[in-house]
Scaffold this motif. Structure first.
Motif, PDB file in Angstrom:
ATOM      1  N   TYR A  51       0.842  -1.196   0.000  1.00 30.31           N
ATOM      2  CA  TYR A  51       0.000   0.000   0.000  1.00 30.31           C
ATOM      3  C   TYR A  51       0.876   1.243   0.000  1.00 30.31           C
ATOM      4  O   TYR A  51       1.820   1.356   0.776  1.00 30.31           O
ATOM      5  N   ASN A  52       0.564   2.168  -0.877  1.00 28.17           N
ATOM      6  CA  ASN A  52       1.243   3.455  -0.933  1.00 28.17           C
ATOM      7  C   ASN A  52       0.163   4.521  -1.065  1.00 28.17           C
ATOM      8  O   ASN A  52      -0.721   4.396  -1.917  1.00 28.17           O
ATOM      9  N   ASP A  53       0.239   5.566  -0.226  1.00 33.17           N
ATOM     10  CA  ASP A  53      -0.817   6.571  -0.234  1.00 33.17           C
ATOM     11  C   ASP A  53      -0.850   7.418  -1.511  1.00 33.17           C
ATOM     12  O   ASP A  53      -1.841   8.092  -1.774  1.00 33.17           O
ATOM     13  N   LYS A  54       0.184   7.389  -2.319  1.00 33.29           N
ATOM     14  CA  LYS A  54       0.190   8.143  -3.578  1.00 33.29           C
ATOM     15  C   LYS A  54      -0.287   7.306  -4.764  1.00 33.29           C
ATOM     16  O   LYS A  54      -0.988   7.791  -5.632  1.00 33.29           O
ATOM     17  N   LEU A  55       0.129   6.031  -4.814  1.00 34.10           N
ATOM     18  CA  LEU A  55      -0.244   5.165  -5.938  1.00 34.10           C
ATOM     19  C   LEU A  55      -1.493   4.338  -5.657  1.00 34.10           C
ATOM     20  O   LEU A  55      -2.357   4.217  -6.500  1.00 34.10           O
ATOM     21  N   GLY A  56      -1.551   3.714  -4.497  1.00 37.83           N
ATOM     22  CA  GLY A  56      -2.656   2.830  -4.153  1.00 37.83           C
ATOM     23  C   GLY A  56      -2.133   1.487  -3.678  1.00 37.83           C
ATOM     24  O   GLY A  56      -1.088   1.410  -3.039  1.00 37.83           O
ATOM     25  N   VAL A  57      -2.848   0.419  -4.010  1.00 40.11           N
ATOM     26  CA  VAL A  57      -2.473  -0.934  -3.592  1.00 40.11           C
ATOM     27  C   VAL A  57      -1.921  -1.693  -4.792  1.00 40.11           C
ATOM     28  O   VAL A  57      -2.572  -1.777  -5.836  1.00 40.11           O
ATOM     29  N   ILE A  58      -0.737  -2.240  -4.633  1.00 40.60           N
ATOM     30  CA  ILE A  58      -0.108  -3.060  -5.665  1.00 40.60           C
ATOM     31  C   ILE A  58      -0.224  -4.516  -5.231  1.00 40.60           C
ATOM     32  O   ILE A  58       0.139  -4.860  -4.111  1.00 40.60           O
ATOM     33  N   VAL A  59      -0.741  -5.358  -6.110  1.00 42.85           N
ATOM     34  CA  VAL A  59      -0.867  -6.789  -5.851  1.00 42.85           C
ATOM     35  C   VAL A  59       0.067  -7.517  -6.804  1.00 42.85           C
ATOM     36  O   VAL A  59       0.005  -7.306  -8.017  1.00 42.85           O
TER      37      VAL A  59
END
Length: 83
Positions: A51-59
């Motif tokens: 989770y990154n507050d700038k990009l979002g969630v990477i799976v």
């Protein structure tokens, strides 16, 4: 495709079709996966989320080959992530 090192081992990072067409900066995605990837390799996980507050969630998923491959399957952009 991006080649980098995690914990002194060479890895390949591949972006899935959806992620590569998302229009986001690929370099940021690669760098985030590299920075969090060491913890994943230490634990021997086959899949993980970042989770990154700038990009979002990477799976992503880890495929163990001669050179490990991290395949980023999904990226849920931050405006679609709710706490």
């Amino acid at each position: 495709m991006y080649r980098g090192e995690i914990g002194g081992k060479e890895v390949i990072i591949l972006l899935g079709k959806r992620v590569s067409k998302s229009g986001l900066d690929h370099k940021k995605i690669y760098q985030m996966v590299l920075s969090y990837g060491e913890a994943v390799f230490e634990k021997g996980k086959e899949s993980f989320c970042i989770y990154n507050d700038k990009l979002g969630v990477i799976v992503a998923e880890v495929e163990q080959h001669d050179i490990p491959v991290i395949r980023v399957d999904y990226l849920i952009q931050c405006e679609n992530v709710y706490e």
